[in-house]
Design a protein around this motif. Structure first.
Motif, PDB file in Angstrom:
ATOM      1  N   ALA A   1      -9.827  16.972  12.499  1.00 36.41           N
ATOM      2  CA  ALA A   1      -9.851  17.472  11.956  1.00 36.41           C
ATOM      3  C   ALA A   1      -8.930  17.914  12.224  1.00 36.41           C
ATOM      4  CB  ALA A   1     -10.211  18.107  11.194  1.00 36.41           C
ATOM      5  N   MET A   2      -8.444  18.504  13.379  1.00 36.15           N
ATOM      6  CA  MET A   2      -7.746  19.347  14.303  1.00 36.15           C
ATOM      7  C   MET A   2      -6.988  18.184  14.472  1.00 36.15           C
ATOM      8  SD  MET A   2      -8.870  22.274  16.800  1.00 36.15           S
ATOM      9  CE  MET A   2      -9.191  21.245  18.036  1.00 36.15           C
ATOM     10  N   MET A   3      -5.879  17.034  14.741  1.00 38.57           N
ATOM     11  CA  MET A   3      -5.707  16.247  14.580  1.00 38.57           C
ATOM     12  C   MET A   3      -4.735  15.758  12.890  1.00 38.57           C
ATOM     13  SD  MET A   3      -5.639  12.508  17.688  1.00 38.57           S
ATOM     14  CE  MET A   3      -3.984  11.893  17.610  1.00 38.57           C
ATOM     15  N   VAL A   4      -5.783  15.238  12.667  1.00 39.85           N
ATOM     16  CA  VAL A   4      -5.301  14.557  11.583  1.00 39.85           C
ATOM     17  C   VAL A   4      -4.593  15.171  10.601  1.00 39.85           C
ATOM     18  CG1 VAL A   4      -6.202  13.213   9.475  1.00 39.85           C
ATOM     19  CG2 VAL A   4      -6.832  12.641  11.382  1.00 39.85           C
ATOM     20  N   MET A   5      -5.271  16.655  10.307  1.00 41.47           N
ATOM     21  CA  MET A   5      -4.850  17.348   8.917  1.00 41.47           C
ATOM     22  C   MET A   5      -3.022  17.553   9.496  1.00 41.47           C
ATOM     23  SD  MET A   5      -8.348  19.600   8.032  1.00 41.47           S
ATOM     24  CE  MET A   5      -6.745  20.287   6.842  1.00 41.47           C
ATOM     25  N   PRO A   6      -2.698  18.455  10.793  1.00 41.63           N
ATOM     26  CA  PRO A   6      -1.427  18.616  10.459  1.00 41.63           C
ATOM     27  C   PRO A   6      -0.521  17.482   9.985  1.00 41.63           C
ATOM     28  CG  PRO A   6      -2.820  19.511  12.430  1.00 41.63           C
ATOM     29  CD  PRO A   6      -3.343  18.484  11.864  1.00 41.63           C
ATOM     30  N   VAL A   7      -0.994  16.461   9.924  1.00 43.94           N
ATOM     31  CA  VAL A   7      -0.292  15.320  10.151  1.00 43.94           C
ATOM     32  C   VAL A   7      -0.058  15.015   8.983  1.00 43.94           C
ATOM     33  CG1 VAL A   7      -0.339  12.727  10.582  1.00 43.94           C
ATOM     34  CG2 VAL A   7       0.039  14.318  12.327  1.00 43.94           C
ATOM     35  N   LEU A   8      -1.506  14.701   7.806  1.00 44.44           N
ATOM     36  CA  LEU A   8      -1.469  13.797   6.671  1.00 44.44           C
ATOM     37  C   LEU A   8      -0.467  14.840   5.929  1.00 44.44           C
ATOM     38  CD1 LEU A   8      -4.420  12.684   6.427  1.00 44.44           C
ATOM     39  CD2 LEU A   8      -2.681  11.715   7.073  1.00 44.44           C
ATOM     40  N   VAL A   9      -0.406  16.590   6.314  1.00 42.68           N
ATOM     41  CA  VAL A   9       0.527  17.189   5.334  1.00 42.68           C
ATOM     42  C   VAL A   9       1.815  16.861   4.587  1.00 42.68           C
ATOM     43  CG1 VAL A   9      -1.511  20.146   5.468  1.00 42.68           C
ATOM     44  CG2 VAL A   9       0.445  19.140   6.694  1.00 42.68           C
ATOM     45  N   PHE A  10       1.852  16.192   5.298  1.00 43.95           N
ATOM     46  CA  PHE A  10       3.562  15.753   5.459  1.00 43.95           C
ATOM     47  C   PHE A  10       3.586  14.618   4.645  1.00 43.95           C
ATOM     48  CE2 PHE A  10       4.264  17.768   9.443  1.00 43.95           C
ATOM     49  CZ  PHE A  10       5.070  18.859   9.433  1.00 43.95           C
ATOM     50  N   PHE A  11       2.540  14.477   3.985  1.00 49.15           N
ATOM     51  CA  PHE A  11       2.542  13.084   3.354  1.00 49.15           C
ATOM     52  C   PHE A  11       1.567  13.974   1.826  1.00 49.15           C
ATOM     53  CE2 PHE A  11       2.616  10.813   6.943  1.00 49.15           C
ATOM     54  CZ  PHE A  11       3.792  10.294   7.107  1.00 49.15           C
ATOM     55  N   VAL A  12       0.585  14.435   1.811  1.00 53.39           N
ATOM     56  CA  VAL A  12      -0.061  14.489   0.764  1.00 53.39           C
ATOM     57  C   VAL A  12      -0.361  16.478   0.523  1.00 53.39           C
ATOM     58  CG1 VAL A  12      -2.747  14.263  -0.637  1.00 53.39           C
ATOM     59  CG2 VAL A  12      -1.538  12.687   0.967  1.00 53.39           C
ATOM     60  N   ASP A  13      -0.839  16.821  -0.172  1.00 52.55           N
ATOM     61  CA  ASP A  13      -0.875  18.337  -0.270  1.00 52.55           C
ATOM     62  C   ASP A  13      -2.233  18.753   0.557  1.00 52.55           C
ATOM     63  OD1 ASP A  13      -3.501  18.816  -2.804  1.00 52.55           O
ATOM     64  OD2 ASP A  13      -2.184  16.571  -3.509  1.00 52.55           O
ATOM     65  N   LEU A  14      -1.742  19.588   0.998  1.00 50.00           N
ATOM     66  CA  LEU A  14      -3.609  20.928   1.733  1.00 50.00           C
ATOM     67  C   LEU A  14      -5.006  20.031   1.234  1.00 50.00           C
ATOM     68  CD1 LEU A  14      -4.149  21.848   4.326  1.00 50.00           C
ATOM     69  CD2 LEU A  14      -3.786  23.838   2.950  1.00 50.00           C
TER      70      LEU A  14
ATOM     71  N   MET B   1       1.072  -1.147   0.402  1.00 53.01           N
ATOM     72  CA  MET B   1      -0.119   0.283   0.048  1.00 53.01           C
ATOM     73  C   MET B   1       0.569   1.462   0.735  1.00 53.01           C
ATOM     74  SD  MET B   1      -2.790   1.095   2.959  1.00 53.01           S
ATOM     75  CE  MET B   1      -3.691  -0.534   2.547  1.00 53.01           C
ATOM     76  N   ASP B   2       0.261   2.690  -1.112  1.00 52.96           N
ATOM     77  CA  ASP B   2       1.509   3.226  -0.722  1.00 52.96           C
ATOM     78  C   ASP B   2       1.089   4.149   0.641  1.00 52.96           C
ATOM     79  OD1 ASP B   2       0.799   6.316  -0.935  1.00 52.96           O
ATOM     80  OD2 ASP B   2       1.512   5.649  -3.193  1.00 52.96           O
ATOM     81  N   ILE B   3       2.267   4.986   0.946  1.00 53.38           N
ATOM     82  CA  ILE B   3       2.834   5.221   2.621  1.00 53.38           C
ATOM     83  C   ILE B   3       2.134   6.602   2.947  1.00 53.38           C
ATOM     84  CG2 ILE B   3       4.659   7.308   1.914  1.00 53.38           C
ATOM     85  CD1 ILE B   3       5.977   6.242   4.249  1.00 53.38           C
ATOM     86  N   SER B   4       0.852   7.354   1.600  1.00 44.11           N
ATOM     87  CA  SER B   4       0.498   8.441   2.200  1.00 44.11           C
ATOM     88  C   SER B   4      -0.969   7.809   2.281  1.00 44.11           C
ATOM     89  CB  SER B   4      -0.013   8.902   0.528  1.00 44.11           C
ATOM     90  OG  SER B   4      -0.074   8.354  -0.347  1.00 44.11           O
ATOM     91  N   LEU B   5      -1.622   6.583   1.535  1.00 44.47           N
ATOM     92  CA  LEU B   5      -2.913   5.688   1.928  1.00 44.47           C
ATOM     93  C   LEU B   5      -3.054   5.178   3.639  1.00 44.47           C
ATOM     94  CD1 LEU B   5      -3.386   4.764  -1.656  1.00 44.47           C
ATOM     95  CD2 LEU B   5      -4.314   6.850  -0.539  1.00 44.47           C
ATOM     96  N   ALA B   6      -1.325   4.791   3.783  1.00 43.18           N
ATOM     97  CA  ALA B   6      -1.413   3.986   5.055  1.00 43.18           C
ATOM     98  C   ALA B   6      -1.664   5.334   6.258  1.00 43.18           C
ATOM     99  CB  ALA B   6      -0.484   3.476   5.290  1.00 43.18           C
ATOM    100  N   ALA B   7      -0.931   5.939   5.692  1.00 42.33           N
ATOM    101  CA  ALA B   7      -0.607   7.202   6.941  1.00 42.33           C
ATOM    102  C   ALA B   7      -2.403   7.729   6.791  1.00 42.33           C
ATOM    103  CB  ALA B   7       0.674   8.591   6.364  1.00 42.33           C
ATOM    104  N   THR B   8      -3.257   7.932   5.711  1.00 41.70           N
ATOM    105  CA  THR B   8      -4.722   8.176   6.410  1.00 41.70           C
ATOM    106  C   THR B   8      -5.329   7.551   6.575  1.00 41.70           C
ATOM    107  OG1 THR B   8      -3.839   9.733   3.421  1.00 41.70           O
ATOM    108  CG2 THR B   8      -6.804   9.011   4.564  1.00 41.70           C
ATOM    109  N   PHE B   9      -5.156   6.186   6.123  1.00 43.53           N
ATOM    110  CA  PHE B   9      -6.057   5.715   7.156  1.00 43.53           C
ATOM    111  C   PHE B   9      -5.998   5.336   8.037  1.00 43.53           C
ATOM    112  CE2 PHE B   9      -6.380   0.946   9.518  1.00 43.53           C
ATOM    113  CZ  PHE B   9      -7.721   0.604   9.357  1.00 43.53           C
ATOM    114  N   LEU B  10      -4.412   5.172   8.910  1.00 43.90           N
ATOM    115  CA  LEU B  10      -3.914   4.811  10.083  1.00 43.90           C
ATOM    116  C   LEU B  10      -4.492   6.395  10.879  1.00 43.90           C
ATOM    117  CD1 LEU B  10      -0.761   3.370   9.781  1.00 43.90           C
ATOM    118  CD2 LEU B  10      -3.083   2.279  11.258  1.00 43.90           C
TER     119      LEU B  10
END
Length: 247
Positions: free
Chosen positions: A27-40, A1-10
């Motif tokens: 969203a407050m918790m997830v978005m600051p993490v996911l922006v390191f893997f995916v565009d905003l 699985m693509d690391i960005s998709l795995a990061a999104t799920f976790l």
């Protein structure tokens, strides 16, 4: 699985747990993490989809405690805020969106510290002006960076809402608000095929996390509920300010 998709799920697995316990903050918790893997923009749009699924679950679970009067007033005032937020996402530089939201969150934390000192008074009836301001602010930040929780948390703390009523109102408000926001995203042509793999990773993570959070949601005390809201708002502020000034 693509690391960005795995990061999104976790990330949404943890975010769903947080949402079930506090009623918001995912969203407050997830978005600051996911922006390191995916565009905003991809993070925001997939967050909208995950949020719709999560709000349906939340409304069903807390349906007996929902205050429909508060929910409808908040929704009404959020609609112009959502439109402004969607346009801001398209035309305003991310630095200004992130830094302004971060500073507002700091202000909200200070306000909630004051509100916590009034918790012993019990639940009070907020004014229509306060509902209007909270709804419009939540709509704007939902539409721009999918993080509309802080204004709602401030309103909940100021009026000392019961924890189950707060989570029920949060769920109804965000469900209806996200439907309107998603419609405006479609109108702006922002949903593309590239979004859906991330949305399909986020939704099951969100729902599994919420299911796991049900026991904790029943046991959390009123005072701890308020303190958890405060902690997540403060962490969200620091994260957004860091991203804005580190760009």
């Amino acid at each position: 699985m693509d690391i960005s998709l795995a990061a999104t799920f976790l990330a949404w697995l943890v975010g769903g747990f947080v949402v079930m316990v506090t009623g918001l903050g995912g969203a407050m918790m997830v978005m600051p993490v996911l922006v390191f893997f995916v565009d905003l923009q991809t993070v925001v749009l997939s967050t909208i989809v995950a949020g719709l699924a999560g709000c349906l679950f939340q409304v069903w679970h807390f349906r007996a405690a929902v205050d429909w009067r508060r929910s409808w007033w908040l929704l009404l005032f959020s609609l112009p805020g959502s439109l402004a937020g969607v346009l801001a996402l398209k035309y305003v530089p991310l630095f200004w969106l992130e830094s302004c939201l971060g500073l507002l969150l700091i202000f909200f934390v200070c306000w909630q510290l004051r509100a916590n000192s009034m918790a012993s008074r019990g639940m009070s009836r907020e004014s229509l002006v306060e509902l209007a301001l909270a709804g419009a602010a939540a709509g704007f930040f939902n539409g721009s960076v999918a993080m509309g929780g802080p204004p709602m948390a401030v309103l909940s703390c100021r009026a000392c809402w019961d924890k189950d009523m707060a989570r029920g109102v949060f769920g109804v408000f965000y469900l209806l608000n996200l439907v309107a926001t998603a419609g405006m995203f479609v109108w702006q042509g922002l949903f593309t095929s590239a979004i859906w793999p991330y949305a399909l990773a986020a939704v099951p993570g969100m729902l599994l996390g919420m299911a796991a959070g049900i026991p904790a949601s029943r046991r959390i005390s009123q005072s701890l509920f308020r303190n958890v809201l405060l902690i997540f708002i403060f962490c969200g502020a620091l994260s957004l300010l860091y991203k804005a000034f580190a760009r």
